[in-house]
Write an enzyme that holds these catalytic residues in place. Structure first.
Site, PDB file in Angstrom:
ATOM      1  N   ASN A  46       0.850  -1.201   0.000  1.00  0.00           N
ATOM      2  CA  ASN A  46       0.000   0.000   0.000  1.00  0.00           C
ATOM      3  C   ASN A  46       0.880   1.243   0.000  1.00  0.00           C
ATOM      4  OD1 ASN A  46       0.542   0.827   2.853  1.00  0.00           O
ATOM      5  ND2 ASN A  46      -0.297  -1.222   3.220  1.00  0.00           N
ATOM      6  N   LYS A  84     -13.571  -0.630  15.666  1.00  0.00           N
ATOM      7  CA  LYS A  84     -12.218  -1.220  15.808  1.00  0.00           C
ATOM      8  C   LYS A  84     -11.718  -1.095  17.238  1.00  0.00           C
ATOM      9  CE  LYS A  84     -10.890  -0.719  10.999  1.00  0.00           C
ATOM     10  NZ  LYS A  84     -10.315   0.093   9.942  1.00  0.00           N
ATOM     11  N   ASP A 100      -4.116  -6.747   5.300  1.00  0.00           N
ATOM     12  CA  ASP A 100      -5.052  -7.647   5.988  1.00  0.00           C
ATOM     13  C   ASP A 100      -4.923  -9.075   5.476  1.00  0.00           C
ATOM     14  OD1 ASP A 100      -6.229  -5.812   7.730  1.00  0.00           O
ATOM     15  OD2 ASP A 100      -7.469  -5.001   6.110  1.00  0.00           O
ATOM     16  N   PRO A 154      -2.234 -12.330  10.535  1.00  0.00           N
ATOM     17  CA  PRO A 154      -2.530 -12.133  11.961  1.00  0.00           C
ATOM     18  C   PRO A 154      -2.805 -10.654  12.217  1.00  0.00           C
ATOM     19  CG  PRO A 154      -0.190 -12.562  11.617  1.00  0.00           C
ATOM     20  CD  PRO A 154      -0.864 -12.788  10.295  1.00  0.00           C
ATOM     21  N   ASP A 155      -3.714 -10.365  13.146  1.00  0.00           N
ATOM     22  CA  ASP A 155      -3.998  -8.965  13.498  1.00  0.00           C
ATOM     23  C   ASP A 155      -3.074  -8.575  14.660  1.00  0.00           C
ATOM     24  OD1 ASP A 155      -5.078  -6.532  14.539  1.00  0.00           O
ATOM     25  OD2 ASP A 155      -6.917  -6.966  13.413  1.00  0.00           O
ATOM     26  N   ILE A 156      -2.049  -7.813  14.345  1.00  0.00           N
ATOM     27  CA  ILE A 156      -0.985  -7.531  15.314  1.00  0.00           C
ATOM     28  C   ILE A 156      -1.524  -6.774  16.523  1.00  0.00           C
ATOM     29  CG2 ILE A 156       1.279  -6.433  15.637  1.00  0.00           C
ATOM     30  CD1 ILE A 156       1.552  -6.691  12.485  1.00  0.00           C
ATOM     31  N   VAL A 157      -2.231  -5.681  16.245  1.00  0.00           N
ATOM     32  CA  VAL A 157      -2.667  -4.839  17.370  1.00  0.00           C
ATOM     33  C   VAL A 157      -3.688  -5.569  18.244  1.00  0.00           C
ATOM     34  CG1 VAL A 157      -4.548  -3.517  16.236  1.00  0.00           C
ATOM     35  CG2 VAL A 157      -3.126  -2.433  17.981  1.00  0.00           C
ATOM     36  N   PHE A 186      -4.589   2.682  14.985  1.00  0.00           N
ATOM     37  CA  PHE A 186      -4.983   3.697  14.011  1.00  0.00           C
ATOM     38  C   PHE A 186      -6.131   3.117  13.195  1.00  0.00           C
ATOM     39  CE2 PHE A 186      -2.361   7.540  13.357  1.00  0.00           C
ATOM     40  CZ  PHE A 186      -1.537   7.409  14.467  1.00  0.00           C
TER      41      PHE A 186
HETATM   42  O1  PMT Z   1       2.687   6.149   6.634  1.00  0.00           O
HETATM   43  P1  PMT Z   1       2.025   7.418   6.169  1.00  0.00           P
HETATM   44  O2  PMT Z   1       2.174   7.654   4.688  1.00  0.00           O
HETATM   45  O3  PMT Z   1       2.440   8.608   6.988  1.00  0.00           O
HETATM   46  O4  PMT Z   1       0.440   7.253   6.390  1.00  0.00           O
HETATM   47  C1  PMT Z   1      -0.057   7.141   7.675  1.00  0.00           C
HETATM   48  C2  PMT Z   1      -1.179   6.089   7.767  1.00  0.00           C
HETATM   49  C3  PMT Z   1      -2.361   6.563   6.919  1.00  0.00           C
HETATM   50  C4  PMT Z   1      -0.685   4.725   7.271  1.00  0.00           C
HETATM   51  C5  PMT Z   1      -1.550   5.993   9.298  1.00  0.00           C
HETATM   52  O5  PMT Z   1      -1.979   7.237   9.745  1.00  0.00           O
HETATM   53  C6  PMT Z   1      -2.656   4.969   9.518  1.00  0.00           C
HETATM   54  O6  PMT Z   1      -3.842   5.229   9.396  1.00  0.00           O
HETATM   55  N1  PMT Z   1      -2.244   3.718   9.870  1.00  0.00           N
HETATM   56  C7  PMT Z   1      -3.126   2.568  10.015  1.00  0.00           C
HETATM   57  C8  PMT Z   1      -3.451   2.008   8.665  1.00  0.00           C
HETATM   58  C9  PMT Z   1      -4.346   0.762   8.751  1.00  0.00           C
HETATM   59  O7  PMT Z   1      -3.899  -0.297   8.454  1.00  0.00           O
HETATM   60  O8  PMT Z   1      -5.519   0.988   9.243  1.00  0.00           O
HETATM   61  P2  PMT Z   1      -6.684  -0.161   9.420  1.00  0.00           P
HETATM   62  O9  PMT Z   1      -7.898   0.636   9.718  1.00  0.00           O
HETATM   63  O10 PMT Z   1      -6.676  -1.037   8.222  1.00  0.00           O
HETATM   64  O11 PMT Z   1      -6.168  -0.988  10.654  1.00  0.00           O
HETATM   65  C10 PMT Z   1      -6.606  -0.733  11.991  1.00  0.00           C
HETATM   66  C11 PMT Z   1      -5.483  -0.964  12.968  1.00  0.00           C
HETATM   67  O12 PMT Z   1      -5.130  -2.338  12.999  1.00  0.00           O
HETATM   68  C12 PMT Z   1      -4.203  -0.223  12.688  1.00  0.00           C
HETATM   69  O13 PMT Z   1      -3.663   0.217  13.909  1.00  0.00           O
HETATM   70  C13 PMT Z   1      -3.294  -1.279  12.057  1.00  0.00           C
HETATM   71  O14 PMT Z   1      -1.908  -1.017  12.294  1.00  0.00           O
HETATM   72  C14 PMT Z   1      -3.749  -2.500  12.796  1.00  0.00           C
HETATM   73  N2  PMT Z   1      -3.573  -3.757  12.061  1.00  0.00           N
HETATM   74  C15 PMT Z   1      -4.280  -4.011  10.926  1.00  0.00           C
HETATM   75  C16 PMT Z   1      -4.155  -5.234  10.311  1.00  0.00           C
HETATM   76  C17 PMT Z   1      -3.294  -6.198  10.870  1.00  0.00           C
HETATM   77  N3  PMT Z   1      -3.152  -7.367  10.285  1.00  0.00           N
HETATM   78  N4  PMT Z   1      -2.615  -5.939  11.971  1.00  0.00           N
HETATM   79  C18 PMT Z   1      -2.719  -4.732  12.582  1.00  0.00           C
HETATM   80  O15 PMT Z   1      -2.075  -4.493  13.620  1.00  0.00           O
END
Ligand code: PMT
Length: 411
Positions: A219, A348, A288, A316-319, A334
């Site tokens: 991405n 979330k 994802d 795996p979903d890390i967070v 985030f």
């Molecule tokens: O890196 P930049 O260009 O500065 O851009 C910043 C950003 C837009 C990437 C950042 O601000 C941001 O939004 N990061 C989270 C992106 C994301 O994956 O969002 P999500 O809504 O898909 O995921 C939700 C949360 O789960 C996030 O904290 C993500 O890190 C976490 N996650 C998601 C999938 C996964 N398999 N493991 C995770 O830990």
């Protein structure tokens, strides 16, 4: 552990570049330079051509004890401390007085004289002390320029109010030298270190999910948001471990960087170090899904195949896994959303068991992926707040302040 503050402060050894632009207040800058050198700051002075109509370089050389620079690409000056060297040398650049014209040139990013070039070429913090006629200060053009500079994290010191050299009364006087000294001292005073003694882990950047030896799914994350958070957290005293996907950014000072490629690697690296962490921030844009199988050799295009189906499996979903640990750290996620931001972010927050979530609107210009600025809607179990559009460094500090408050509430 409770978050604590510590203060010390001195200008001894600090490296300050003073820029003087054209304005009657330029005569006061000699006093400013004298007060700074008295406090053992190292001061170098750069003047614009119009500044020299108000005060001579010789005066500034006498009070700073160093040659005054005023010309871009002057062979003699470049043989001493060249302009790039000067840009790297400075820890703080203070433009005092900053005329309306200089503010406009800085806001536009011009580099047509030594001072404007240094401001562009230097990683140092920039501060401006506006000084001009009250009508010029109030003009929307000047106000717009100041807003642009402030949004880029430039410190705007003043102006003060009162009687002006032209006889007008109002806002536009340069702050007095001792007021500027106070602000400079404050800048160099190591600020509250609310994260002192705290171990904080962050994820940042994208992940790459390999299809074959040459292709991957990924991405547009640049890592800027996560690296800004890492830099700000280290500045605030945290012991920072940054688990980063592939990005081209330099590691912030004082930060330990662990590099990974895929979501599975990021998951394994986080889990290997999470037990020691008190705070975890998941800023990475983790894929994802990943291809179920990775071809050992490059997948070839064949004449008989117009479509290709790739089977993906969930990563795996890390967070969520961090938040499910029995001794979980204070966990911040985030949310990158294009629509219904609050609803998805709150979902979330609950579903992943987070303490806080920072949501950004990735569909808007200047927000989210790969931009220098962002805005965040931050949610926690019984509240929310908005952090408006700002550069990612400023936003990182605001988010960390919020995290401090909630981390302390939890302890
Ligand atoms: O890196 P930049 O260009 O500065 O851009 C910043 C950003 C837009 C990437 C950042 O601000 C941001 O939004 N990061 C989270 C992106 C994301 O994956 O969002 P999500 O809504 O898909 O995921 C939700 C949360 O789960 C996030 O904290 C993500 O890190 C976490 N996650 C998601 C999938 C996964 N398999 N493991 C995770 O830990």
């Amino acid at each position: 552990m409770s978050l604590t503050e510590s203060f010390t402060g001195s200008l001894a050894g600090s490296r300050i570049l003073i820029g003087i632009s054209g304005g009657i207040a330029a005569y006061k800058t000699a006093e400013l330079v004298r007060r700074l050198t008295e406090r053992q700051a190292q001061v170098r002075v750069v003047m614009t051509d119009s500044a020299k109509a108000f005060i001579t370089p010789l005066t500034l050389q006498a009070v700073s004890g160093a040659p005054v620079s005023d010309t871009l690409l002057d062979p003699a000056a470049e043989a001493g401390m060249g302009h790039i060297e000067l840009a790297k040398w400075a820890q703080l650049i203070v433009v005092a007085p900053a005329s309306a014209n200089t503010l406009a040139r800085l806001a536009s990013g011009l580099a047509d004289d030594l001072l404007s070039t240094l401001c562009l070429a230097s990683p140092a913090q920039l501060a401006v002390a506006p000084a001009m006629n009250q009508q010029m200060y109030a003009h929307p053009a000047t106000q717009d320029n100041l807003a642009v500079l402030a949004q880029r994290n430039t410190l705007v010191w003043g102006p003060g109010q009162g009687a002006q050299a032209c006889g007008d009364i109002g806002s536009g006087r340069m702050l007095e030298p001792m007021e500027l000294v106070g602000l400079i001292e404050d800048y160099f005073t190591p600020h509250a270190q609310p994260f002192a003694g705290i171990k904080l882990m962050l994820t940042a950047g994208p992940t790459r999910e390999a299809l074959d030896p040459v292709r991957f799914i990924s991405n547009h994350s640049s890592g800027k948001m996560g690296f800004s958070l890492a830099a700000a957290a280290a500045h605030l005293g945290a012991e920072v471990t940054l688990v980063s996907g592939p990005v081209t950014l330099a590691t912030p000072a004082g930060v330990t960087r662990l590099e990974v490629e895929s979501a599975a690697q990021m998951h394994a690296t986080v889990m290997a170090h999470i037990a020691e962490q008190q705070i975890f921030i998941a800023c990475a844009a983790v894929a994802d899904y990943a291809p179920k199988t990775v071809a050992k050799q490059k997948i070839k295009k064949t004449a008989d195949r117009d479509n290709m189906v790739i089977e993906l499996v969930k990563n795996p979903d890390i967070v969520a896994d961090v938040a499910a640990l029995p001794n979980k750290p204070f966990t911040v996620g985030f949310a990158a959303e294009t629509h219904d931001l609050a609803q998805y972010a709150r979902d979330k927050l609950t579903r992943k068991g987070l303490d806080m979530i920072a949501a950004n609107h990735i569909g808007l210009a200047d927000h989210g992926f790969n931009s220098d600025t962002n805005a965040l809607s931050v949610f926690w179990s019984n509240g929310q707040t908005e952090l408006g559009l700002a550069n990612k460094s400023a936003l990182a500090r605001q988010l960390l302040t919020l995290i401090t408050e909630h981390y302390n509430d939890r302890s």
